[in-house]
Design a protein around this motif. Structure first.
Motif, PDB file in Angstrom:
ATOM      1  N   GLN A 239      -2.809  14.557 -24.417  1.00 39.06           N
ATOM      2  CA  GLN A 239      -2.961  15.987 -24.727  1.00 39.06           C
ATOM      3  C   GLN A 239      -3.679  16.708 -23.592  1.00 39.06           C
ATOM      4  N   THR A 240      -4.698  16.084 -23.028  1.00 42.44           N
ATOM      5  CA  THR A 240      -5.413  16.683 -21.902  1.00 42.44           C
ATOM      6  C   THR A 240      -4.494  16.876 -20.710  1.00 42.44           C
ATOM      7  N   GLN A 241      -3.663  15.869 -20.422  1.00 40.00           N
ATOM      8  CA  GLN A 241      -2.757  15.969 -19.276  1.00 40.00           C
ATOM      9  C   GLN A 241      -1.641  16.991 -19.515  1.00 40.00           C
ATOM     10  N   ILE A 242      -1.236  17.142 -20.757  1.00 40.87           N
ATOM     11  CA  ILE A 242      -0.256  18.175 -21.091  1.00 40.87           C
ATOM     12  C   ILE A 242      -0.851  19.555 -20.837  1.00 40.87           C
ATOM     13  N   SER A 243      -2.090  19.732 -21.241  1.00 44.20           N
ATOM     14  CA  SER A 243      -2.747  21.032 -21.061  1.00 44.20           C
ATOM     15  C   SER A 243      -2.959  21.356 -19.576  1.00 44.20           C
ATOM     16  N   ARG A 244      -3.040  20.331 -18.751  1.00 49.33           N
ATOM     17  CA  ARG A 244      -3.194  20.512 -17.302  1.00 49.33           C
ATOM     18  C   ARG A 244      -1.850  20.685 -16.599  1.00 49.33           C
TER      19      ARG A 244
END
Length: 396
Positions: A239-244
């Protein structure tokens, strides 16, 4: 032996479908509803092998050797028929694990014949069949080649200790593929996928069963005994990498197109696919991360009430003859479950064929094997919960 391998079926290591009949059936089994489970004493049917010299085998498309000039001919299978007098009805009908599960589950859960004596499924799906009692225990005394030549690293998965109900057809590694020339550096760890120079140029596999193990290994997890906490930690990281905007998209086997086109510079990948891509582009590399990679298998099983069990066991053992296994390995280019086939290929007079014996993605060396592990499978009770979370993340 064909020197140029055929392309790997795009759906074999396929994505987990949105929750449907498979997950529902898993939930029923997990809740103790007895209708689906078949007791050990009720799995065998009348075996007609002694008088009826035939069997029906369901497999994935393009997962067996074919003649270079006539794709309707399958040299190793043709040789088996000639040697034994057993006629094999070979059907390339499996395009997706869940889809095929749904196709034959009504018969199995209602204790009816499936019309098939042998099927090939990915091990995470084989685990469901074994738990539900839908496959028969094999007579290993009738399979001396399997007993002698089965790769020890594949010989006793948690869902089937001793491989009594399943036998690997082919194996493979889930690791990372990348374009070394375009990226301009090496990839060594899973965390390298999150580097700034790869922003928007990374893909991950969309299937829950295909993707989660490697990502857990990147966190230092022993995937033979991973926990729910390990799973949710991976979900949070993604989820963090998607948001980035680090991840371009989630894929099935179509990640190969993105990698070849250059739209993607690094991705989760299967070892056999990369061998094939390297034939046209040597800049594409495959890496087993320093933290480790997942070793998986697609395995042979004999369904309940199969009418030709002995014939099926004989065919399985035939493919564990090192000579036969070598001929098959030279065509499919995945990890060969028969290590003794390596010496057979090495002795080939054909230079390209002999070179396959030195490829660690077909015959992993000792160093690579230390970094490979077989993930424990997702239980039926875990699957419903985890699939909902995963599907939400990847957009299924």
């Amino acid at each position: 032996m064909p020197q140029t391998p055929k392309s790997y079926p795009s759906s074999r290591r396929s994505l987990l479908r949105a929750l449907g009949s498979t997950a529902a059936l898993g939930a029923l089994a997990g809740c103790g509803v007895p209708a689906a489970y078949v007791k050990a004493g009720d799995r065998a049917g009348a075996d007609l092998s002694a008088t009826d010299k035939r069997l029906t085998w369901a497999n994935w498309p393009l997962y067996i050797d074919t003649d270079e000039d006539d794709e309707t001919k399958r040299p190793t299978l043709d040789a088996f028929e000639k040697r034994t007098g057993i006629s094999v009805d070979y059907i390339e009908e499996i395009n997706d694990n869940d889809e095929f599960f749904g196709k034959i589950s009504p018969a199995l859960m209602n204790h009816q014949q499936t019309g098939r004596d042998l099927i090939v499924m990915s091990d995470w799906m084989c685990a469901r069949f074994v738990r539900l009692g839908w496959v028969q225990r094999m007579d290993r005394s009738a399979q001396p080649n399997v007993a002698k030549h089965l790769d020890p690293q594949l010989s006793s998965p948690a869902f089937d200790p001793g491989r009594r109900y399943t036998v690997p057809w082919q194996s493979g590694i889930t690791g990372i593929a990348y374009n070394h020339r375009k990226l301009g550096r090496e990839i060594r760890q899973v965390s390298d996928l999150w580097a700034g120079d790869l922003k928007g140029r990374v893909t991950l596999l969309s299937g829950l069963d295909e993707a989660f193990a490697l990502l857990m290994q990147g966190n230092g997890v022993d995937i033979t005994k991973w926990t729910a906490a390990d799973f949710y930690k991976v979900c949070d990281q993604i989820q963090t990498q998607i948001s980035r905007n680090q991840i371009r998209r989630f894929t099935g086997n179509d990640y190969t197109k993105d990698l070849v086109s250059g739209d993607v510079l690094a991705c989760q990948a299967y070892s056999g696919d990369v061998i094939q891509l390297q034939a046209d582009n040597p800049d594409i590399r495959f890496v087993v991360p320093e933290e480790g990679a997942e070793l998986w298998a697609d395995s042979l099983m004999i369904p309940d009430l199969a009418r030709h069990k002995t014939n099926a066991e004989r065919l399985i053992d035939y493919y564990y003859d090192p000579e036969v296994a070598a001929e098959l390995a030279a065509w499919v280019n995945y990890v060969c479950p028969v290590p003794a086939a390596q010496a057979v290929l090495a002795a080939s007079k054909d230079k390209d064929t002999a070179a396959l014996a030195e490829n660690p993605l077909i015959f992993p060396d000792t160093t690579m094997r230390k970094h490979l592990a077989i993930a424990r499978d997702i239980t039926s009770t875990e699957r419903v919960e985890f699939a909902k979370e995963w599907n939400k993340i990847v957009g299924l």
